[in-house]
Design an enzyme around this catalytic site. Structure first.
Site: not given
Length: 316
Positions: A96, A124, A126, A197, A225
């Site tokens: 992203c 995680h 990310e 975000c 998620s």
């Protein structure tokens, strides 16, 4: 029983782009297409892409020479990127762009020798990718999840610090950690623009409004998620029964007994088809016409790489 739909909900621009990259690669190059990690954290999406020929792997060594590899929306560390470069692979990056922004903040700090603190959830993908942008041994990269972590943290130079955040965190929880950082390290520097975000912020705001009206809240999203979990937590903190569900099949009739208003939202990686199936399930349990709540309009679009924008020629 009234059905209320949070607005906005579901796919964000980064997820839409990541899925499109895998779909376009399959259309242009055929199977197999290798994807490092689940391209987005949604079981329905991943299973659908797997059925079309995507192969999801965790280690670059599992990708054969000459293959096509896609990095997931969560991003990868510089070490993973370098490993892929050292191989005879065609790589497309579905990270992203808002995650890439945080990567660049970390890389700049590393280059300048500024110690960096990331607010995020350990383990995680990310977070692993973001932490992996820092390589300066003279500096330091640290991970904190809570104000308690901040008070226990030891750094080399309190006058040379910066912080950044994972993009999918709870807005309220993150501000509490930032407040602790600024109190503990008064000279710390934060990002010019919030790292959480727009989609995470908007969906959390929408679920707050939803929780004001609904007795029960369903969050469509997979268990792994991050942003979907945060939505369920917000509804629970508002005192509502909240359930994180992968699909309509998860809904138990007892969950909506006695409810006059049932709310539905979806994490940023959950497709709308799953929401529609949930609506049908709730109607079967006595729900009326679903009503869209008012919310922020989203019109952000992230383009796929130019190499994937060519038209696929149809063969007669």
């Amino acid at each position: 029983m009234q059905i209320l739909l949070a607005n906005p909900r579901g796919f964000c621009a980064g997820v839409d782009r990541a899925i499109s990259i895998v779909e376009r690669a399959l259309e242009l190059f055929g199977t197999p297409i290798y994807v490092r990690h689940e391209v987005v954290h949604n079981r329905y999406v991943v299973n659908g892409l797997r059925e079309r020929g995507a192969i999801f792997i965790e280690q670059i060594e599992d990708v054969p020479d000459g293959a096509i590899l896609i990095f997931s929306a969560h991003g990868v560390s510089q070490a993973v990127r370098n490993e892929a470069k050292s191989r005879d692979l065609t790589v497309f990056d579905a990270t992203c762009p808002l995650v890439t922004k945080v990567h660049m903040e970390v890389a700049r700090a590393s280059k300048k020798g500024i110690e960096a603190i990331l607010i995020g959830h350990a383990g995680h993908p990310e977070v692993e990718g973001t932490m992996g942008q820092y390589s300066n041994a003279d500096g330091g990269m640290y991970l904190v999840e809570s104000p308690e972590d901040v008070w226990q943290l030891q750094v080399k130079d309190e006058s040379n610090l910066c912080f950044m955040t994972q993009t999918t965190l709870s807005v309220d929880d993150t501000y509490a950690v930032i407040d602790a950082l600024r109190e503990r390290f008064p000279q710390i520097v934060g990002p010019r623009k919030d790292d959480i975000c727009y989609a995470t912020t908007n969906r959390q705001e929408a679920v707050r409004h939803l929780s004001d009206k609904a007795d029960v809240v369903f969050v469509v999203g997979s268990k792994n998620s991050s942003n979907s979990n945060r939505l369920a937590e917000l509804a629970q903190r508002a005192g509502k029964a909240a359930y994180l569900i992968d699909s309509a099949e998860d809904i138990q009739e007892s969950w909506v007994e006695g409810a006059s208003h049932v709310g539905v939202t979806a994490g940023a990686s959950a497709p709308d088809i799953l929401v529609q199936q949930v609506i049908q399930r709730l109607k079967a349990l006595g729900g009326k016409v679903a009503v869209e709540m008012q919310g922020r309009e989203e019109n952000i679009v992230f383009e796929v790489p130019k190499e994937l924008r060519v038209e696929v020629k149809q063969v007669d």
